[in-house]
Design an enzyme around this catalytic site. Structure first.
Site, PDB file in Angstrom:
ATOM      1  N   LYS A   1      15.233  -3.984  -3.849  1.00  0.00           N
ATOM      2  CA  LYS A   1      14.542  -3.384  -2.776  1.00  0.00           C
ATOM      3  C   LYS A   1      15.012  -1.929  -2.412  1.00  0.00           C
ATOM      4  CE  LYS A   1      11.081  -2.855   0.414  1.00  0.00           C
ATOM      5  NZ  LYS A   1       9.908  -3.281   1.116  1.00  0.00           N
TER       6      LYS A   1
ATOM      7  N   GLU B   1       7.296   7.397  -1.077  1.00  0.00           N
ATOM      8  CA  GLU B   1       6.185   6.711  -1.763  1.00  0.00           C
ATOM      9  C   GLU B   1       5.441   7.999  -2.343  1.00  0.00           C
ATOM     10  OE1 GLU B   1       3.472   4.236   0.259  1.00  0.00           O
ATOM     11  OE2 GLU B   1       3.786   2.532  -1.192  1.00  0.00           O
TER      12      GLU B   1
ATOM     13  N   ASN C   1       4.315  -3.372  -5.779  1.00  0.00           N
ATOM     14  CA  ASN C   1       2.843  -3.990  -5.496  1.00  0.00           C
ATOM     15  C   ASN C   1       2.257  -4.875  -6.704  1.00  0.00           C
ATOM     16  OD1 ASN C   1       2.499  -2.860  -3.141  1.00  0.00           O
ATOM     17  ND2 ASN C   1       1.741  -0.971  -3.896  1.00  0.00           N
TER      18      ASN C   1
ATOM     19  N   HIS D   1      -0.739 -13.965   2.288  1.00  0.00           N
ATOM     20  CA  HIS D   1      -0.318 -12.801   1.684  1.00  0.00           C
ATOM     21  C   HIS D   1       0.496 -13.237   0.232  1.00  0.00           C
ATOM     22  CE1 HIS D   1       0.914  -8.576   0.590  1.00  0.00           C
ATOM     23  NE2 HIS D   1       2.214  -9.069   0.656  1.00  0.00           N
TER      24      HIS D   1
ATOM     25  N   HIS E   1      -4.339  -8.729  -2.208  1.00  0.00           N
ATOM     26  CA  HIS E   1      -4.982  -8.115  -1.163  1.00  0.00           C
ATOM     27  C   HIS E   1      -6.569  -8.536  -1.184  1.00  0.00           C
ATOM     28  CE1 HIS E   1      -1.690  -4.942  -0.335  1.00  0.00           C
ATOM     29  NE2 HIS E   1      -1.358  -5.948   0.352  1.00  0.00           N
TER      30      HIS E   1
ATOM     31  N   ARG F   1      10.911  10.393  20.401  1.00  0.00           N
ATOM     32  CA  ARG F   1      10.848  10.897  19.190  1.00  0.00           C
ATOM     33  C   ARG F   1      11.695  10.338  18.082  1.00  0.00           C
ATOM     34  NH1 ARG F   1      10.775  15.291  22.099  1.00  0.00           N
ATOM     35  NH2 ARG F   1       8.849  16.092  22.433  1.00  0.00           N
TER      36      ARG F   1
ATOM     37  N   LYS G   1       9.150   1.142   6.173  1.00  0.00           N
ATOM     38  CA  LYS G   1       7.896   1.211   6.464  1.00  0.00           C
ATOM     39  C   LYS G   1       7.652   0.486   7.773  1.00  0.00           C
ATOM     40  CE  LYS G   1       5.467   1.692   2.194  1.00  0.00           C
ATOM     41  NZ  LYS G   1       4.431   0.878   1.107  1.00  0.00           N
TER      42      LYS G   1
ATOM     43  N   ARG H   1       7.880   3.142  -6.110  1.00  0.00           N
ATOM     44  CA  ARG H   1       7.856   2.117  -5.011  1.00  0.00           C
ATOM     45  C   ARG H   1       6.525   1.487  -5.207  1.00  0.00           C
ATOM     46  NH1 ARG H   1       9.851   3.386   1.050  1.00  0.00           N
ATOM     47  NH2 ARG H   1       9.256   1.234   1.854  1.00  0.00           N
TER      48      ARG H   1
ATOM     49  N   GLU I   1       7.182 -13.167  -2.990  1.00  0.00           N
ATOM     50  CA  GLU I   1       7.875 -11.670  -3.165  1.00  0.00           C
ATOM     51  C   GLU I   1       8.984 -11.986  -3.988  1.00  0.00           C
ATOM     52  OE1 GLU I   1       6.031  -9.346  -2.240  1.00  0.00           O
ATOM     53  OE2 GLU I   1       4.754  -9.713  -0.764  1.00  0.00           O
TER      54      GLU I   1
ATOM     55  N   HIS J   1      -0.404  -7.229  -6.235  1.00  0.00           N
ATOM     56  CA  HIS J   1      -1.016  -6.972  -4.825  1.00  0.00           C
ATOM     57  C   HIS J   1      -2.507  -6.435  -4.832  1.00  0.00           C
ATOM     58  CE1 HIS J   1       3.097  -7.728  -3.265  1.00  0.00           C
ATOM     59  NE2 HIS J   1       2.759  -7.478  -2.181  1.00  0.00           N
TER      60      HIS J   1
HETATM   61  N1  LIG Z   1       7.184  -2.832   6.418  1.00  0.00           N
HETATM   62  C1  LIG Z   1       7.016  -3.410   5.326  1.00  0.00           C
HETATM   63  O1  LIG Z   1       7.334  -2.989   4.419  1.00  0.00           O
HETATM   64  C2  LIG Z   1       6.304  -4.691   4.967  1.00  0.00           C
HETATM   65  C3  LIG Z   1       6.247  -5.452   3.881  1.00  0.00           C
HETATM   66  C4  LIG Z   1       5.621  -6.656   3.737  1.00  0.00           C
HETATM   67  C5  LIG Z   1       4.941  -7.074   4.974  1.00  0.00           C
HETATM   68  N2  LIG Z   1       4.890  -6.376   6.113  1.00  0.00           N
HETATM   69  C6  LIG Z   1       4.207  -7.161   7.255  1.00  0.00           C
HETATM   70  O2  LIG Z   1       4.876  -8.103   7.480  1.00  0.00           O
HETATM   71  C7  LIG Z   1       3.996  -9.021   8.314  1.00  0.00           C
HETATM   72  C8  LIG Z   1       4.340 -10.476   7.758  1.00  0.00           C
HETATM   73  O3  LIG Z   1       5.414 -10.823   7.861  1.00  0.00           O
HETATM   74  P1  LIG Z   1       5.979 -12.430   8.133  1.00  0.00           P
HETATM   75  O4  LIG Z   1       5.487 -13.139   6.889  1.00  0.00           O
HETATM   76  O5  LIG Z   1       7.514 -12.343   8.331  1.00  0.00           O
HETATM   77  O6  LIG Z   1       5.128 -12.744   9.509  1.00  0.00           O
HETATM   78  P2  LIG Z   1       5.349 -13.045  10.945  1.00  0.00           P
HETATM   79  O7  LIG Z   1       6.309 -12.049  11.539  1.00  0.00           O
HETATM   80  O8  LIG Z   1       3.903 -13.320  11.457  1.00  0.00           O
HETATM   81  O9  LIG Z   1       6.120 -14.500  10.870  1.00  0.00           O
HETATM   82  C9  LIG Z   1       5.300 -15.507  10.556  1.00  0.00           C
HETATM   83  C10 LIG Z   1       5.353 -16.789  11.595  1.00  0.00           C
HETATM   84  O10 LIG Z   1       6.771 -17.260  11.651  1.00  0.00           O
HETATM   85  C11 LIG Z   1       7.287 -17.428  12.877  1.00  0.00           C
HETATM   86  N3  LIG Z   1       8.799 -17.234  12.747  1.00  0.00           N
HETATM   87  C12 LIG Z   1       9.381 -16.083  12.453  1.00  0.00           C
HETATM   88  N4  LIG Z   1      11.009 -16.436  12.164  1.00  0.00           N
HETATM   89  C13 LIG Z   1      10.843 -17.742  12.131  1.00  0.00           C
HETATM   90  C14 LIG Z   1      11.794 -18.764  11.793  1.00  0.00           C
HETATM   91  N5  LIG Z   1      13.012 -18.367  11.527  1.00  0.00           N
HETATM   92  N6  LIG Z   1      11.442 -19.920  12.098  1.00  0.00           N
HETATM   93  C15 LIG Z   1      10.193 -20.458  12.483  1.00  0.00           C
HETATM   94  N7  LIG Z   1       9.307 -19.546  12.794  1.00  0.00           N
HETATM   95  C16 LIG Z   1       9.726 -18.307  12.643  1.00  0.00           C
HETATM   96  C17 LIG Z   1       6.746 -16.272  13.662  1.00  0.00           C
HETATM   97  O11 LIG Z   1       6.786 -16.319  15.018  1.00  0.00           O
HETATM   98  C18 LIG Z   1       5.008 -16.307  12.938  1.00  0.00           C
HETATM   99  O12 LIG Z   1       4.437 -17.147  13.810  1.00  0.00           O
HETATM  100  C19 LIG Z   1       2.637  -8.458   8.198  1.00  0.00           C
HETATM  101  O13 LIG Z   1       2.167  -7.796   9.203  1.00  0.00           O
HETATM  102  C20 LIG Z   1       2.646  -7.384   6.729  1.00  0.00           C
HETATM  103  O14 LIG Z   1       1.769  -6.411   6.946  1.00  0.00           O
HETATM  104  C21 LIG Z   1       5.332  -5.395   6.094  1.00  0.00           C
HETATM  105 ZN   LIG Z   2       3.772  -8.032  -0.476  1.00  0.00          ZN
END
Ligand SMILES: NC(=O)c1ccc[n+]([C@@H]2O[C@H](COP(=O)([O-])OP(=O)(O)OC[C@H]3O[C@@H](n4cnc5c(N)ncnc54)[C@H](O)[C@@H]3O)[C@@H](O)[C@H]2O)c1
Ligand SMILES: [Zn+2]
Length: 369
Positions: free
Chosen positions: A233, A243, A252, A271, A259, A127, A149, A248, A191, A255
């Site tokens: 942020k 939200e 977007n 993205h 999207h 939990r 999130k 918040r 971003e 976005h």
């Molecule tokens: N929780 C939230 O508020 C929120 C907000 C925006 C996006 N997201 C989510 O985040 C995800 C995208 O995140 P992302 O863009 O970090 O993608 P990711 O985590 O897939 O990373 C992208 C690639 O980079 C590699 N990588 C990571 N760090 C590295 C480094 N320092 N050097 C070399 N390679 C590296 C990873 O292995 C992966 O292959 C999506 O699933 C999206 O839905 C969440």
């Molecule tokens: Zn975004």
């Protein structure tokens, strides 16, 4: 106005000061931005118990060794497929095998995929247990690691299962960003532009001045960039933790169209790239509405160009329109759109007809030909 409770600069061994941003409230979050942080996590948190680490195939081998005292390291497959119920079950099994109980800590070492998945595991294991984020991508440092999130994808759609579970600590080590591919790094840069055009035009100006150094991945410049985006942020999230109030939704900006481009192209559009094109479309709309000045709109285009973010859509309206309607951001027949404003903060509006968005989209599209 909500703001990070405290922001300070700490001296460090390598003469590279860290920024520490602290936000108290229902869910206190401490964000540390600096270099060489991974080996000093325990010193900051004071948590003696060794964390259970979740990384992916890339970040585990790259950075795992720098983390002192791990209880266990679980490796997710890289990429969006990692964020699945199946992998979540595997994490639960590994947590059980490692004997992690209510007093345990999960540490996410990776990009947004690792952060969202490990975060959801932390939200639900027993939990809820303590969560530490060590984001290793620019996107995760400026966006996903802050704000609580968490979640995973289903076959039926992305992020359909999730929970709010903010990390107690976020360690954004900008040295990690040096190994990111240019394509991945650019997604985070988009971003950062969003914070400039949507929250603070002064930061937009800073980005313009420092765009080259950002692209070169100058560490002092990245420290400022990540600290500033983290501050913004934290502020937005403080206004609207769960939200409910709409604050918040400002995050977007760009976005809605972004999207739709991602989904309609089968994720050929990434993205951040989609957000870039989406910001140009709502920027054009804001220009027509008299909310943005021509000069600001042009600056937006130039900054996106500077970061090599493909800022023009390349798909006909009819192809993306069905995906707009699927987006949650529709109220009645009109889209809920985040519209940038001259010199100020963007605003969420539900009074702009879809036809006006279409016109702005098609104008941007035609510029590509
Ligand atoms: N929780 C939230 O508020 C929120 C907000 C925006 C996006 N997201 C989510 O985040 C995800 C995208 O995140 P992302 O863009 O970090 O993608 P990711 O985590 O897939 O990373 C992208 C690639 O980079 C590699 N990588 C990571 N760090 C590295 C480094 N320092 N050097 C070399 N390679 C590296 C990873 O292995 C992966 O292959 C999506 O699933 C999206 O839905 C969440
Ligand atoms: Zn975004």
């Amino acid at each position: 106005m909500a703001h990070a409770d405290r922001q300070m600069t700490l001296p460090s061994a390598e003469d590279a000061p860290e920024s520490l941003l602290i936000r108290r409230g229902e869910y206190p979050t401490n964000v540390v931005v600096g270099e060489g942080l991974l080996s000093r996590v325990t010193r900051f948190t004071g948590v003696e118990e060794r964390p259970f680490v979740v990384a992916d195939e890339i970040t585990g081998p790259l950075f795992g060794e720098f983390l002192e005292g791990k209880r266990a390291l679980f490796t997710l497959p890289r990429g969006e497929e990692g964020k699945s119920m199946e992998n979540l079950s595997k994490i639960y099994a590994a947590l059980a095998a490692a004997g992690v109980d209510r007093s345990g800590t999960l540490l996410a070492l990776g990009g947004g995929v690792v952060g969202d998945t490990a975060g959801f595991a932390a939200a639900t294991w027993m939990r809820g247990v303590r969560l530490i984020h060590c984001p290793t991508t620019l996107l995760a440092q400026v966006d996903s690691a802050i704000g609580g999130k968490t979640g995973v994808n289903l076959q039926e759609g992305k992020n359909l299962v999730g929970a709010f579970h903010p990390a107690e600590w976020v360690f954004s080590d900008v040295e990690c960003l040096r190994s990111q591919s240019d394509d991945d790094f650019r997604q985070g840069a988009a971003e950062a532009v969003k914070y400039g055009a949507g929250e603070e035009w002064a930061f937009f100006g800073w980005l313009e001045e420092n765009a080259r150094a950002v692209l070169r991945r100058s560490l002092p410049v990245l420290r400022t960039l990540v600290a500033e985006c983290s501050r913004m942020k934290l502020d937005v999230v403080a206004e609207d933790e769960h939200e409910h109030t709409g604050a918040r939704a400002r995050l977007n900006l760009g976005h809605t169209v972004g999207h739709a481009l991602e989904a309609a192209s089968g994720y050929r559009w990434r993205h951040g790239d989609g957000v870039g094109a989406g910001m140009m479309v709502v920027g054009r709309l804001a220009l027509r509405l008299g909310e943005l000045r021509e000069e600001e709109f042009e600056r937006l285009g130039r900054l996106l160009d500077g970061f090599k973010i493909p800022r023009r859509p390349d798909m006909p309206w009819d192809e993306i329109a069905p995906f707009l309607a699927r987006d949650k951001k529709f109220s009645g027949g009109a889209p809920r759109l985040v519209v940038p404003r001259s010199g100020g903060r963007c605003r969420l509006r539900s009074d702009i007809p879809l036809a006006a968005l279409r016109e702005a989209y098609e104008e941007e599209l035609s510029g590509a030909r």
